[in-house]
Write a protein that holds these residues in place. Structure first.
Motif, PDB file in Angstrom:
ATOM      1  N   GLU A  49     -40.563 -16.238 -56.510  1.00 51.68           N
ATOM      2  CA  GLU A  49     -42.108 -15.599 -56.724  1.00 51.68           C
ATOM      3  C   GLU A  49     -43.035 -15.273 -58.199  1.00 51.68           C
ATOM      4  OE1 GLU A  49     -43.174 -12.245 -53.043  1.00 51.68           O
ATOM      5  OE2 GLU A  49     -41.329 -12.194 -54.353  1.00 51.68           O
ATOM      6  N   SER A  56     -44.122 -14.579 -50.008  1.00 55.30           N
ATOM      7  CA  SER A  56     -43.118 -13.819 -48.538  1.00 55.30           C
ATOM      8  C   SER A  56     -44.362 -13.121 -47.504  1.00 55.30           C
ATOM      9  CB  SER A  56     -42.448 -13.050 -48.820  1.00 55.30           C
ATOM     10  OG  SER A  56     -42.842 -11.860 -49.348  1.00 55.30           O
ATOM     11  N   TRP A  70     -41.132 -16.715 -45.877  1.00 54.40           N
ATOM     12  CA  TRP A  70     -41.396 -17.257 -47.547  1.00 54.40           C
ATOM     13  C   TRP A  70     -42.529 -18.543 -46.689  1.00 54.40           C
ATOM     14  CZ3 TRP A  70     -40.866 -15.367 -52.156  1.00 54.40           C
ATOM     15  CH2 TRP A  70     -39.495 -13.974 -51.795  1.00 54.40           C
TER      16      TRP A  70
END
Length: 213
Positions: A49, A56, A70
């Motif tokens: 991320e 997400s 996700w």
């Protein structure tokens, strides 16, 4: 230490691959696939991320706490095969300037003819529709499309989870049109091939429905 680093890289790649092939998933879903804990998966997801590879969203599930789902970001395409897309886009632009739309169409047609000849050669020993679809999926996977052949109640699906020529296809829509025509010829007159999902239309993957006549 080296082994742990190798294992982490392998697991990270498996997470990316699963999200690419199966679409949005929870950390728990991913953990079940790899026989690890959800926390172990989350550590990879949090790292990716930060790199901009995954994102997400919270989804409501009944009356419980929202579930974090996700998915890959558009930037994640850089970790999958790209078939030299920058070069391909530049070449398409140059050919269009030099030869015009009609000239570019002829070049695409010639490319399609070579591709079709290669496919026919590699599928010459197939005897059934199932064999042809599975063999075509293997060929497309070798070319970077992460393809798979699945059967459902209506027939066969050729699913391409990645497009290694996506940027080139955006610059020249004829490439996608040409591929659909090639698939129909390769599968043969005993089945109909239609495109149900299209990455260029915003879908997560390209899906072709193949129905035997």
């Amino acid at each position: 230490m080296v082994k742990n680093s190798t294992d982490n890289t392998a697991r990270r790649n498996m997470v990316l691959d699963s999200l690419k092939r199966k679409g949005p998933q929870s950390a728990h879903d991913l953990a079940e696939q790899f026989d690890v804990t959800p926390m172990a998966v989350r550590l990879h997801l949090y790292d990716m991320e930060k790199e901009g590879l995954v994102a997400s969203e919270n989804r409501s599930v009944g009356r419980g706490r929202p579930l974090k789902i996700w998915n890959l970001t558009e930037d994640a395409n850089r970790v999958f095969p790209d078939a030299h897309q920058t070069l391909a886009v530049d070449l398409i632009g140059t050919m269009n300037k030099l030869f015009g739309n009609q000239g570019l169409d002829k070049i695409i047609e010639a490319h399609g003819a070579r591709q079709k000849s290669d496919y026919f050669s590699r599928l010459k020993d197939t005897t059934s529709l199932e064999d042809r679809v599975k063999a075509l999926a293997k060929i497309r996977t070798d070319e970077g499309y992460m393809a798979e052949a699945l059967q459902d109640a209506s027939g066969w699906l050729l699913i391409e989870n990645h497009c290694p020529i996506c940027s080139a296809a955006k610059a020249c829509a004829g490439l996608c049109k040409n591929e659909l025509e090639i698939f129909q010829e390769i599968i043969g007159p005993d089945a109909i091939v239609t495109r149900e999902d299209h990455i260029l239309a915003g879908a997560r993957r390209c899906t072709y429905r193949i129905i035997e006549l």
